[in-house]
Write a protein that holds these residues in place. Structure first.
Motif, PDB file in Angstrom:
ATOM      1  N   ASP A  97       0.838  -1.195   0.000  1.00 26.35           N
ATOM      2  CA  ASP A  97       0.000   0.000   0.000  1.00 26.35           C
ATOM      3  C   ASP A  97       0.878   1.252   0.000  1.00 26.35           C
ATOM      4  O   ASP A  97       1.654   1.481   0.944  1.00 26.35           O
ATOM      5  CB  ASP A  97      -0.921  -0.015   1.230  1.00 26.35           C
ATOM      6  N   LYS A  99       0.168   4.415   0.361  1.00 26.07           N
ATOM      7  CA  LYS A  99      -0.098   5.384   1.430  1.00 26.07           C
ATOM      8  C   LYS A  99       0.615   4.980   2.716  1.00 26.07           C
ATOM      9  O   LYS A  99       1.168   5.825   3.415  1.00 26.07           O
ATOM     10  CB  LYS A  99      -1.599   5.520   1.679  1.00 26.07           C
ATOM     11  N   THR A 100       0.614   3.693   3.011  1.00 25.03           N
ATOM     12  CA  THR A 100       1.276   3.211   4.226  1.00 25.03           C
ATOM     13  C   THR A 100       2.781   3.404   4.126  1.00 25.03           C
ATOM     14  O   THR A 100       3.410   3.919   5.061  1.00 25.03           O
ATOM     15  CB  THR A 100       0.943   1.721   4.470  1.00 25.03           C
TER      16      THR A 100
END
Length: 127
Positions: A97, A99-100
């Protein structure tokens, strides 16, 4: 007049606390995945780098010599830069991910800045 709190242990340092938390969060996040051998290698490198940040702060503080502390803060800063490299590789793989991983990079960049400030403010002195 502002008077900074006395630092009696490395655990009082906000940068140590942030680095330790980043280490834990990265371990928790990437250990959820069933990684291939090549990605296991990358995670191992990332884990060694990120875990070295807080470990070097602790070791330098424990040496009880201001010159050693500043040197180990510099080593911790180098480990933070290495951490950013491995996180960028993980991001570029596009298997995780974004964003992570971007959040991990942002938090790591904040740690780098804090370590730079700590080095500048230490000037050979630990307290």
């Amino acid at each position: 007049m502002y008077k900074p709190a006395k630092i009696s242990t490395y655990k009082d340092l906000i940068v140590y606390q942030k680095a330790k938390l980043l280490t834990i969060d990265i371990i928790k996040y990437f250990s959820k995945y069933n990684l291939s051998k090549s990605k296991e290698f990358l995670f191992g490198q990332l884990f060694r780098a990120v875990s070295s940040i807080a470990a070097n702060i602790a070791e330098g503080f424990g040496r009880n010599y201001s010159g050693s502390f500043r040197q180990f803060v510099g080593i911790a800063r180098g480990s933070a830069f290495e951490t950013e490299y491995w996180l960028e590789i993980m991001l570029d793989l596009k298997d995780f991910d974004s964003k992570t991983v971007d959040n991990f990079i942002e938090r790591n960049n904040e740690i780098c800045k804090m370590l730079t400030g700590l080095m500048k403010n230490t000037k050979g002195g630990q307290s």
